[in-house]
Motif scaffolding. Sequence first.
Motif, PDB file in Angstrom:
ATOM      1  N   HIS A 146       0.807  -1.220   0.000  1.00 43.14           N
ATOM      2  CA  HIS A 146       0.000   0.000   0.000  1.00 43.14           C
ATOM      3  C   HIS A 146       0.843   1.274   0.000  1.00 43.14           C
ATOM      4  CE1 HIS A 146      -3.449   2.563   0.643  1.00 43.14           C
ATOM      5  NE2 HIS A 146      -2.935   3.036   1.765  1.00 43.14           N
ATOM      6  N   THR A 147       1.938   1.287   0.752  1.00 43.78           N
ATOM      7  CA  THR A 147       2.737   2.502   0.899  1.00 43.78           C
ATOM      8  C   THR A 147       4.026   2.484   0.074  1.00 43.78           C
ATOM      9  OG1 THR A 147       3.810   1.607   2.881  1.00 43.78           O
ATOM     10  CG2 THR A 147       1.845   2.976   3.211  1.00 43.78           C
ATOM     11  N   PHE A 148       4.167   1.515  -0.828  1.00 46.74           N
ATOM     12  CA  PHE A 148       5.342   1.451  -1.703  1.00 46.74           C
ATOM     13  C   PHE A 148       6.631   1.512  -0.868  1.00 46.74           C
ATOM     14  CE2 PHE A 148       1.767   3.321  -3.905  1.00 46.74           C
ATOM     15  CZ  PHE A 148       1.748   2.663  -5.116  1.00 46.74           C
ATOM     16  N   SER A 149       6.752   0.560   0.053  1.00 47.06           N
ATOM     17  CA  SER A 149       7.744   0.687   1.112  1.00 47.06           C
ATOM     18  C   SER A 149       9.177   0.333   0.721  1.00 47.06           C
ATOM     19  CB  SER A 149       7.327  -0.181   2.315  1.00 47.06           C
ATOM     20  OG  SER A 149       7.222  -1.543   1.931  1.00 47.06           O
ATOM     21  N   SER A 150       9.398  -0.353  -0.394  1.00 45.02           N
ATOM     22  CA  SER A 150      10.778  -0.687  -0.764  1.00 45.02           C
ATOM     23  C   SER A 150      11.433   0.473  -1.493  1.00 45.02           C
ATOM     24  CB  SER A 150      10.818  -1.933  -1.647  1.00 45.02           C
ATOM     25  OG  SER A 150      10.476  -1.620  -2.987  1.00 45.02           O
ATOM     26  N   VAL A 151      12.766   0.465  -1.521  1.00 47.31           N
ATOM     27  CA  VAL A 151      13.508   1.517  -2.219  1.00 47.31           C
ATOM     28  C   VAL A 151      13.142   1.538  -3.703  1.00 47.31           C
ATOM     29  CG1 VAL A 151      15.814   2.298  -2.908  1.00 47.31           C
ATOM     30  CG2 VAL A 151      15.427   1.446  -0.584  1.00 47.31           C
ATOM     31  N   ALA A 152      13.051   0.365  -4.310  1.00 45.94           N
ATOM     32  CA  ALA A 152      12.737   0.280  -5.741  1.00 45.94           C
ATOM     33  C   ALA A 152      11.354   0.848  -6.032  1.00 45.94           C
ATOM     34  CB  ALA A 152      12.838  -1.164  -6.212  1.00 45.94           C
ATOM     35  N   TRP A 153      10.347   0.479  -5.217  1.00 51.76           N
ATOM     36  CA  TRP A 153       8.987   0.974  -5.441  1.00 51.76           C
ATOM     37  C   TRP A 153       8.926   2.480  -5.224  1.00 51.76           C
ATOM     38  CZ3 TRP A 153       6.876  -3.230  -1.643  1.00 51.76           C
ATOM     39  CH2 TRP A 153       6.938  -4.489  -2.278  1.00 51.76           C
ATOM     40  N   ARG A 154       9.588   2.937  -4.173  1.00 54.57           N
ATOM     41  CA  ARG A 154       9.583   4.373  -3.856  1.00 54.57           C
ATOM     42  C   ARG A 154      10.235   5.183  -4.981  1.00 54.57           C
ATOM     43  NH1 ARG A 154      11.813   3.912   0.887  1.00 54.57           N
ATOM     44  NH2 ARG A 154      13.920   4.459   0.221  1.00 54.57           N
ATOM     45  N   ASN A 155      11.357   4.707  -5.501  1.00 56.26           N
ATOM     46  CA  ASN A 155      12.023   5.411  -6.586  1.00 56.26           C
ATOM     47  C   ASN A 155      11.193   5.409  -7.866  1.00 56.26           C
ATOM     48  OD1 ASN A 155      14.176   5.996  -4.934  1.00 56.26           O
ATOM     49  ND2 ASN A 155      15.479   4.342  -5.693  1.00 56.26           N
ATOM     50  N   GLU A 156      10.495   4.305  -8.102  1.00 60.85           N
ATOM     51  CA  GLU A 156       9.628   4.232  -9.277  1.00 60.85           C
ATOM     52  C   GLU A 156       8.503   5.254  -9.175  1.00 60.85           C
ATOM     53  OE1 GLU A 156       6.916   0.874 -11.661  1.00 60.85           O
ATOM     54  OE2 GLU A 156       8.433   0.241 -10.188  1.00 60.85           O
ATOM     55  N   VAL A 157       7.915   5.390  -7.994  1.00 59.66           N
ATOM     56  CA  VAL A 157       6.856   6.373  -7.774  1.00 59.66           C
ATOM     57  C   VAL A 157       7.390   7.786  -7.986  1.00 59.66           C
ATOM     58  CG1 VAL A 157       5.398   7.440  -5.997  1.00 59.66           C
ATOM     59  CG2 VAL A 157       5.432   4.954  -6.260  1.00 59.66           C
ATOM     60  N   ALA A 158       8.584   8.069  -7.467  1.00 54.93           N
ATOM     61  CA  ALA A 158       9.170   9.400  -7.627  1.00 54.93           C
ATOM     62  C   ALA A 158       9.393   9.730  -9.101  1.00 54.93           C
ATOM     63  CB  ALA A 158      10.481   9.490  -6.853  1.00 54.93           C
ATOM     64  N   LEU A 159       9.882   8.763  -9.870  1.00 52.49           N
ATOM     65  CA  LEU A 159      10.164   8.988 -11.284  1.00 52.49           C
ATOM     66  C   LEU A 159       8.884   9.252 -12.074  1.00 52.49           C
ATOM     67  CD1 LEU A 159      12.108   9.122 -13.649  1.00 52.49           C
ATOM     68  CD2 LEU A 159      11.963   6.625 -13.840  1.00 52.49           C
ATOM     69  N   VAL A 160       7.861   8.424 -11.875  1.00 48.65           N
ATOM     70  CA  VAL A 160       6.624   8.627 -12.647  1.00 48.65           C
ATOM     71  C   VAL A 160       5.899   9.894 -12.188  1.00 48.65           C
ATOM     72  CG1 VAL A 160       6.360   6.186 -13.242  1.00 48.65           C
ATOM     73  CG2 VAL A 160       5.271   7.067 -11.172  1.00 48.65           C
ATOM     74  N   THR A 161       6.082  10.272 -10.908  1.00 47.31           N
ATOM     75  CA  THR A 161       5.530  11.550 -10.445  1.00 47.31           C
ATOM     76  C   THR A 161       6.191  12.704 -11.178  1.00 47.31           C
ATOM     77  OG1 THR A 161       4.985  10.693  -8.236  1.00 47.31           O
ATOM     78  CG2 THR A 161       5.252  13.074  -8.457  1.00 47.31           C
ATOM     79  N   TYR A 162       7.508  12.660 -11.281  1.00 55.32           N
ATOM     80  CA  TYR A 162       8.239  13.709 -12.005  1.00 55.32           C
ATOM     81  C   TYR A 162       7.779  13.799 -13.454  1.00 55.32           C
ATOM     82  CZ  TYR A 162      12.073  15.795 -14.645  1.00 55.32           C
ATOM     83  OH  TYR A 162      12.801  16.562 -15.516  1.00 55.32           O
ATOM     84  N   GLU A 163       7.610  12.657 -14.097  1.00 59.32           N
ATOM     85  CA  GLU A 163       7.158  12.650 -15.488  1.00 59.32           C
ATOM     86  C   GLU A 163       5.750  13.230 -15.614  1.00 59.32           C
ATOM     87  OE1 GLU A 163       7.602   8.539 -16.417  1.00 59.32           O
ATOM     88  OE2 GLU A 163       9.729   8.716 -16.924  1.00 59.32           O
TER      89      GLU A 163
END
Length: 303
Positions: A276-293
């Motif tokens: 639910h909270t995208f708790s791993s480093v990989a998931w968190r970084n993926e969320v940050a990247l698609v947010t930026y896009e």
Amino acid sequence: MSFSEWPVVFDCEGERLVGVITKPHEQTCKTGVLIVVGGPQYRAGSHRQFTLLARELAKFGVASLRFDYRGMGDSEGDKRSFTEINEDIRCAISEFFLQVPTLSAVTLWGLCDAASAALLYAKQDVRVSNLVLLNPWVHTEELASYTRLKHYYLTRFLSISFWRKLFSGGVRIHSSFQEFSSSLRRTFFPKSKSLLFDSSARSGNRSQVASNVGHTNFIEKMQVNLQQFRGNVLFILSGNDLVAAEFLTLKQKNLAWRKVLRRDNVDWHYVPDANHTFSSVAWRNEVALVTYEAVRKISFFNN
């Protein structure tokens, strides 16, 4: 890219709200991200999720403000529902523009009921250009029961390990049957108006739907607001989360939601194994990247 962070305290209807600005150095930021906090969180987020998101966005050259609305974290005021924070969001956007004067637009970013709060607010403020909504909260007993039937009980009944436990006495048959029958009853005989069988969509009259939406019927209001919002909307959904699964159930079963989610300004991003909270480093970084896009994207609706 290096960045600066500083705390802000600002007024909302006579009470003080606390937030943190994160801004890249030597960067003229024309659009920023307002991180709306939801659930039992405050501005840092679970496993410092919001703090780390803000700093990652700053490395991409995007400023952000994460804040505690009234009754949460270090902000003043009584505890309130996510359906009651429109004024908090409005005041936070104003403070954000004051602190970063080069801003001309803002993206609202929210997880769970904060995503729902962002959607309930966005259409009324021309400063909001985009929405990034993670696992939006659309919970009802009926949706939860249907989702549990589909994603939990069906999986269990098809599992060899379940039948091994059943015949070895490892399953409490009585309580399991009660839970299963309760899910069936809530799904097919709901106490309130059904969201699963397009009851509101059949009328074909959106204005009538909008006028009938009360403050407790937030799911219909979300649908109406999404229909009226003219900016870009990105939904980010976890693959291992019942909140996301409930939202997908609503999308699949409710005609009004299906129609609005097919609009050209709506995009999707799935993170298959994420919680639910995208708790791993990989998931968190993926969320940050698609947010930026998503922040970089300019909607043709606004041209």
